[in-house]
Motif scaffolding. Structure first.
Motif, short mmCIF file in Angstrom:
data_model
loop_
_atom_site.label_atom_id
_atom_site.label_comp_id
_atom_site.label_asym_id
_atom_site.label_seq_id
_atom_site.Cartn_x
_atom_site.Cartn_y
_atom_site.Cartn_z
N UNK A 65 35.82 64.62 21.41
CA UNK A 65 36.23 65.64 22.37
C UNK A 65 35.58 66.99 22.03
N UNK A 66 35.56 67.32 20.75
CA UNK A 66 35.04 68.62 20.32
C UNK A 66 33.51 68.67 20.37
N UNK A 67 32.87 67.61 19.85
CA UNK A 67 31.41 67.63 19.72
C UNK A 67 30.68 67.16 20.97
N UNK A 68 31.34 66.32 21.79
CA UNK A 68 30.66 65.77 22.97
C UNK A 68 31.53 65.88 24.22
N UNK A 69 31.88 67.10 24.61
CA UNK A 69 32.68 67.27 25.85
C UNK A 69 31.90 66.80 27.06
N UNK A 70 32.62 66.20 28.01
CA UNK A 70 31.92 65.63 29.18
C UNK A 70 31.62 66.67 30.25
N UNK A 71 32.33 67.79 30.23
CA UNK A 71 32.07 68.81 31.24
C UNK A 71 32.46 70.19 30.71
N UNK A 72 32.23 71.20 31.51
CA UNK A 72 32.46 72.57 31.08
C UNK A 72 33.94 72.84 30.79
N UNK A 73 34.84 72.27 31.60
CA UNK A 73 36.26 72.52 31.38
C UNK A 73 36.67 72.05 29.99
N UNK A 74 36.29 70.83 29.62
CA UNK A 74 36.67 70.29 28.31
C UNK A 74 36.04 71.12 27.20
N UNK A 75 34.76 71.46 27.34
CA UNK A 75 34.08 72.26 26.33
C UNK A 75 34.75 73.62 26.16
N UNK A 76 35.19 74.22 27.26
CA UNK A 76 35.80 75.54 27.23
C UNK A 76 37.23 75.49 26.71
N UNK A 77 37.95 74.40 27.04
CA UNK A 77 39.36 74.32 26.67
C UNK A 77 39.55 73.96 25.20
N UNK A 78 38.63 73.17 24.66
CA UNK A 78 38.75 72.73 23.26
C UNK A 78 37.96 73.66 22.38
N UNK A 79 38.62 74.57 21.70
CA UNK A 79 37.96 75.48 20.79
C UNK A 79 37.18 76.56 21.52
N UNK A 80 36.43 77.33 20.74
CA UNK A 80 35.64 78.43 21.30
C UNK A 80 34.23 77.92 21.59
#
Length: 351
Positions: A228-243
């Protein structure tokens, strides 16, 4: 080796109200949770995570879809007939009962013999390290101790699945950290399937075997904390998990050219045209001079072990770098630096 499934949700939807006033809280959600897993439903308020938890518990009936427990359809089974217990955000302890009486209440209501109730109470109080508090009343306990009593009460009947609805949100930071470790220990020692609901990304990353990220009633990604942290599938996941830093770019002959004109050799699949680069601050490093992406320090934030530098690139886009505070190079606001990005760690997302 076949993995045993504790909870299987297939095409589960939940709509509140009818006609023009209908609100969709869940939309066609499907996921499988393994036996003995610490599984977290993560997302912002209103994303549907608690609605899904309540459907699993039996407190809500899905509008569509099927929920199974160990292969048995429980979609319409009453809550009291499911081998599932829930720990709520409010501990809901009986103020007039002792710790031992609170823990044994459910078993007593089930008509279990007194000796069996006493044995179970003794066992779970030892498990949550409260065996010396059995005769105290809830108001004589700290918030963390009350939370442990609520956990012990839920664990006493040995449920197949334990649901935890944001149980740590009322605790202060230090106590919340301690309870995170306690929950991991309890899940490991009991082997019970834990399904944990939270909006706190750090809680999810710290405790979970797997995480399901939800938004607007939809399931966006399911995976391990690392995935989830290293390979988010979209911008929402990348933005929501960590900075996360986001830079806009365009695919150009196998490279991605960003707004500064610099080209980055990031890993591309079949992306073409406009893309967004997701870059974690720890994958951004700084040098005082040399060739590379030029930037200016606009803000510094000292966080003890790390210092966060907010950078302005020449196209006015911003980037945050997380640098260890013991680094030989230290910068102040107004300094010009050269930015290096670990291109192997950059995730390319469609814009």
């Amino acid at each position: 080796m076949n993995t045993e499934i504790a909870i299987d949700a297939r095409n589960v939807g939940k709509i509140y109200g009818k006609g023009s006033g209908a609100v969709s809280a869940l939309g066609d959600v499907s996921l499988s949770i393994e036996k003995g897993e610490f599984f977290t439903l993560l997302g912002p308020s209103g994303c549907g995570k608690t609605t899904l938890l309540r459907c699993i518990a039996g407190f809500e009936t899905p509008t569509s879809g099927v929920i199974s427990l160990s292969g048995q359809d429980i979609t319409y089974t009453p809550p009291n007939e499911r081998p599932i217990n829930t720990v709520f955000q409010s501990y809901a302890l009986f103020p007039h009962l002792t710790v031992a009486q609170n823990v044994g209440f459910g078993l007593k209501m089930q008509g279990k013999p007194a000796a069996e109730v006493a044995s179970a109470v003794e066992r779970v109080l030892a498990l949550v390290k409260l065996e010396d508090f059995a005769t105290r009343l809830p108001q004589q306990l700290s918030g963390g101790q009350q939370q442990r009593v609520a956990l012990a009460r839920a664990l006493a009947p040995e449920p197949q699945v334990l649901l935890l609805d944001e149980p740590l949100s009322a605790l202060d930071l230090k106590l919340r950290k301690e309870m995170q470790s306690e929950l991991k220990r309890l899940q490991s020692e009991t082997g019970i399937t834990f399904i944990f609901v939270t909006h706190d990304q750090e809680e999810a990353l710290t405790m979970s075997n797997r995480i399901a990220v939800m938004s607007a009633g939809a399931l966006l990604q399911v995976g391990s904390p690392h995935e989830i942290y290293d390979r988010p599938v979209n911008r929402f996941v990348a933005d929501f998990i960590g900075e996360t830093n986001f830079l806009s770019g365009t695919v150009d002959q196998g490279l991605v050219r960003i707004g500064t004109g610099d080209a980055l050799a990031v890993s591309l699949k079949d992306e073409t045209g406009a893309v967004t680069l997701a870059i974690r601050p720890e994958h951004v490093s700084l040098r005082p001079n040399g060739a590379g992406i030029g930037a200016r320090i606009v803000e510094t934030t000292y966080l003890g072990t790390d210092t966060h530098y907010t950078l302005a690139l020449i196209d006015d886009s911003e980037l945050v770098a997380r640098v260890q505070s013991n680094s030989a190079d230290r910068y102040t606001v107004g300094d010009t630096v050269v930015v290096e990005i670990d291109t192997q760690a950059v995730q390319v997302l469609k814009s």
